[in-house]
Design an enzyme around this catalytic site. Structure first.
Site, PDB file in Angstrom:
ATOM      1  N   SER A 219      -4.178 -30.524 -47.811  1.00 34.98           N
ATOM      2  CA  SER A 219      -3.710 -31.953 -47.233  1.00 34.98           C
ATOM      3  C   SER A 219      -2.560 -32.408 -47.747  1.00 34.98           C
ATOM      4  O   SER A 219      -2.335 -32.319 -49.025  1.00 34.98           O
ATOM      5  CB  SER A 219      -5.029 -33.040 -47.634  1.00 34.98           C
ATOM      6  OG  SER A 219      -4.629 -34.250 -47.107  1.00 34.98           O
TER       7      SER A 219
ATOM      8  N   HIS B  97     -20.295 -55.841 -40.722  1.00 37.57           N
ATOM      9  CA  HIS B  97     -21.706 -55.686 -41.028  1.00 37.57           C
ATOM     10  C   HIS B  97     -22.554 -56.059 -40.181  1.00 37.57           C
ATOM     11  O   HIS B  97     -23.785 -56.247 -40.231  1.00 37.57           O
ATOM     12  CB  HIS B  97     -22.093 -56.467 -42.520  1.00 37.57           C
ATOM     13  CG  HIS B  97     -21.257 -56.013 -43.695  1.00 37.57           C
ATOM     14  ND1 HIS B  97     -22.111 -55.038 -44.463  1.00 37.57           N
ATOM     15  CD2 HIS B  97     -20.169 -56.303 -44.223  1.00 37.57           C
ATOM     16  CE1 HIS B  97     -20.981 -54.964 -45.517  1.00 37.57           C
ATOM     17  NE2 HIS B  97     -19.847 -55.403 -45.355  1.00 37.57           N
TER      18      HIS B  97
ATOM     19  N   ASP C 164     -22.861 -53.411 -37.440  1.00 35.07           N
ATOM     20  CA  ASP C 164     -23.260 -52.001 -36.958  1.00 35.07           C
ATOM     21  C   ASP C 164     -24.592 -51.613 -37.396  1.00 35.07           C
ATOM     22  O   ASP C 164     -25.437 -51.156 -36.677  1.00 35.07           O
ATOM     23  CB  ASP C 164     -22.008 -50.747 -37.337  1.00 35.07           C
ATOM     24  CG  ASP C 164     -21.832 -50.827 -38.647  1.00 35.07           C
ATOM     25  OD1 ASP C 164     -22.318 -51.463 -39.760  1.00 35.07           O
ATOM     26  OD2 ASP C 164     -20.951 -49.769 -38.874  1.00 35.07           O
TER      27      ASP C 164
ATOM     28  N   ASP D 232     -16.679 -46.558 -37.383  1.00 37.22           N
ATOM     29  CA  ASP D 232     -15.641 -46.120 -37.726  1.00 37.22           C
ATOM     30  C   ASP D 232     -15.269 -44.892 -36.812  1.00 37.22           C
ATOM     31  O   ASP D 232     -14.163 -44.591 -36.304  1.00 37.22           O
ATOM     32  CB  ASP D 232     -15.291 -45.534 -39.256  1.00 37.22           C
ATOM     33  CG  ASP D 232     -15.607 -46.637 -40.198  1.00 37.22           C
ATOM     34  OD1 ASP D 232     -15.443 -47.776 -39.849  1.00 37.22           O
ATOM     35  OD2 ASP D 232     -15.452 -46.342 -41.389  1.00 37.22           O
TER      36      ASP D 232
HETATM   37  P1  ADP Z   1     -11.128 -45.245 -45.905  1.00 38.91           P
HETATM   38  O1  ADP Z   1     -11.715 -44.584 -44.936  1.00 38.91           O
HETATM   39  O2  ADP Z   1     -11.288 -46.892 -45.925  1.00 38.91           O
HETATM   40  O3  ADP Z   1      -9.560 -44.747 -46.053  1.00 38.91           O
HETATM   41  P2  ADP Z   1     -12.832 -44.198 -47.776  1.00 38.91           P
HETATM   42  O4  ADP Z   1     -13.270 -44.184 -49.150  1.00 38.91           O
HETATM   43  O5  ADP Z   1     -13.969 -44.206 -46.770  1.00 38.91           O
HETATM   44  O6  ADP Z   1     -11.778 -44.995 -47.490  1.00 38.91           O
HETATM   45  O7  ADP Z   1     -12.524 -42.620 -47.462  1.00 38.91           O
HETATM   46  C1  ADP Z   1     -11.264 -42.148 -48.384  1.00 38.91           C
HETATM   47  C2  ADP Z   1     -11.449 -40.837 -48.663  1.00 38.91           C
HETATM   48  O8  ADP Z   1     -11.758 -39.917 -47.608  1.00 38.91           O
HETATM   49  C3  ADP Z   1     -10.239 -40.169 -49.748  1.00 38.91           C
HETATM   50  O9  ADP Z   1     -10.717 -40.872 -51.102  1.00 38.91           O
HETATM   51  C4  ADP Z   1     -10.417 -38.651 -49.381  1.00 38.91           C
HETATM   52  O10 ADP Z   1     -11.548 -38.029 -50.113  1.00 38.91           O
HETATM   53  C5  ADP Z   1     -10.671 -38.613 -48.076  1.00 38.91           C
HETATM   54  N1  ADP Z   1      -9.537 -38.351 -47.028  1.00 38.91           N
HETATM   55  C6  ADP Z   1      -9.267 -39.163 -46.008  1.00 38.91           C
HETATM   56  N2  ADP Z   1      -8.102 -39.040 -45.316  1.00 38.91           N
HETATM   57  C7  ADP Z   1      -7.595 -37.741 -46.196  1.00 38.91           C
HETATM   58  C8  ADP Z   1      -6.643 -36.947 -45.614  1.00 38.91           C
HETATM   59  N3  ADP Z   1      -5.716 -37.098 -44.945  1.00 38.91           N
HETATM   60  N4  ADP Z   1      -6.583 -35.922 -47.003  1.00 38.91           N
HETATM   61  C9  ADP Z   1      -7.500 -35.725 -47.677  1.00 38.91           C
HETATM   62  N5  ADP Z   1      -8.505 -36.629 -47.917  1.00 38.91           N
HETATM   63  C10 ADP Z   1      -8.706 -37.630 -47.041  1.00 38.91           C
HETATM   64 MG    MG Z   2     -14.094 -44.741 -44.505  1.00 44.29          MG
END
Ligand code: ADP
Ligand code: MG
Length: 375
Positions: free
Chosen positions: A52, A18, A20, A157
């Site tokens: 994906s 927290h 950034d 990130d």
């Molecule tokens: P984190 O970044 O911590 O993993 P977030 O909630 O910020 O969690 O992001 C996760 C979201 O990003 C997923 O719910 C999806 O919508 C998207 N996402 C991330 N990686 C993929 C992937 N490889 N394929 C499809 N969607 C993805």
């Molecule tokens: Mg994320």
């Protein structure tokens, strides 16, 4: 060029939570685990079709998508937001078919979202024949996530996903947006990511609340941000909650700088002590941990880690532990049982290694040029 293949990693923040959005400091590593985007240029429908391996549904992203028109929702929003922000930046994104494969756990706090955005941006810029500076690409990815997806995240990130290097942590100054490599070899030790597997509860509402508290504290101190106040200026705040919020950010910035110095000089024990102090600050002052997360961090410490702390925005997610090899083995063997016995979800324990930032991969499978296009 008809095919491009790009990789971008997940990340783990070693220390600096927290900070950034407060123009402060953080010290992430990029992971070896990442997201690969295969992009085949072509198609007359001015659309990118994406699939994906993590999602059952494929998505169609019109090139003229924007947050206000032809808005794509769900996971495709991360792809569409990247397309939109890159076009807004002035890159002529071509139509095509995209296949996404990933080894980053989704939603575990390892930033699968930035890995996806940065892999998409890296592939699309190459496909367009454009060259965009990495810091600029990070801003484009952030814009996709903030303005298109609607997640108010800072730049950590994306900078980690773009600037990562093997065996290296990245000291980020969010004021100057400068990234300084910090070599990790001399500190030795093993890094473990311990996934609490406990759901994030109202994390975005809490995140917005903490962000507002920091802005309010800076305003009361007469400064544009908490970066512009002295280390102990939190004492001037009358409200106890605001004092603690500000104290977390100010002491955390100090811990990041001290931590980078400790790692450079090979002081694993010193870095571990800073990790423990950071966890206590997130638990007591910023109030973003959970009982499961606190138990994981305390158990890793008890089993001999140099230090352990929650990493990421909070309210669940992942704990990072830094440990000598023998303690790491003990943690992997005993910690999941200890945490499960206390009634929490059984955590997953993975050894992580700092990996490279986003880059193009050679097209290693020329046979795919003639194979059926990805879904
Ligand atoms: P984190 O970044 O911590 O993993 P977030 O909630 O910020 O969690 O992001 C996760 C979201 O990003 C997923 O719910 C999806 O919508 C998207 N996402 C991330 N990686 C993929 C992937 N490889 N394929 C499809 N969607 C993805
Ligand atoms: Mg994320």
């Amino acid at each position: 060029m008809t095919w491009v293949r790009a990789h971008a990693p997940g990340r783990v923040n070693l220390i600096g939570e927290h900070t950034d959005y407060n123009a402060g400091f953080a010290l992430p590593i990029a992971l070896e685990a990442g997201t690969v985007v295969d992009f085949e240029v072509g198609g007359a429908d001015a659309t990118i079709h994406a699939g994906s391996d993590r999602k059952p549904d494929s998505v169609a992203v019109p090139l003229d998508t924007s947050p206000s028109t032809h808005r794509v929702t769900g996971w495709g929003g991360y792809v569409a937001g990247s397309v939109w922000a890159l076009r807004e930046f002035g890159v002529a994104v071509p139509a095509g078919r995209m296949r996404i494969t990933s080894t980053v756990p989704v939603g575990a706090g390892l930033s699968s979202s930035a890995a996806l955005e940065c892999a998409v941006l890296c592939a699309l810029t190459a496909a367009a024949g454009a060259v965009v500076d990495r810091t600029e690409l990070a801003r484009i990815a952030q814009r996709a996530e903030n303005e298109y997806v609607g997640a108010p995240t800072g730049l950590l990130d994306q900078l980690a996903a773009l600037y990562g290097e093997p065996d290296t942590a990245l000291l980020i100054d969010f004021r100057s947006v400068r990234v300084t490599p910090v070599p990790l070899e001399s500190a030795g030790g093993v890094w473990l990511a311990i996934d609490s597997r406990s759901p994030h509860r109202n994390a975005s509402g809490e995140y917005a609340d903490r962000r507002r508290a920091c802005e309010r504290a800076a305003e009361l101190l007469g400064a544009p941000s908490l970066r512009d106040v002295a280390d102990d200026d939190w004492r001037q705040l009358a409200d106890d909650e605001l004092r603690r919020r500000a104290r977390h950010v100010l002491t955390e910035n100090r811990r990041v700088l001290d931590g980078a110095a400790a790692l450079r000089s090979g002081d694993a024990t010193g870095f571990g002590a800073l990790m423990r102090a950071s966890h206590a600050s997130m638990r007591d002052d910023f109030e973003i941990t959970t009982p499961a997360i606190d138990l994981i961090a305390a158990t890793a410490d008890r089993l001999g880690a140099y230090g352990a702390r929650m990493t990421g925005g909070g309210f669940g997610g992942t704990v990072i532990a830094f440990a000598p090899q023998d303690a790491a083995d003990r943690i992997a063997a005993e910690l999941p049982d200890t945490v499960a016995a206390a009634g929490h979800p059984r955590p997953g324990c993975t050894r992580i290694r700092p990996g490279a930032g986003a880059h193009l991969l050679p097209d290693t499978e020329p046979a795919r040029r003639t194979a059926a296009p990805p879904p």
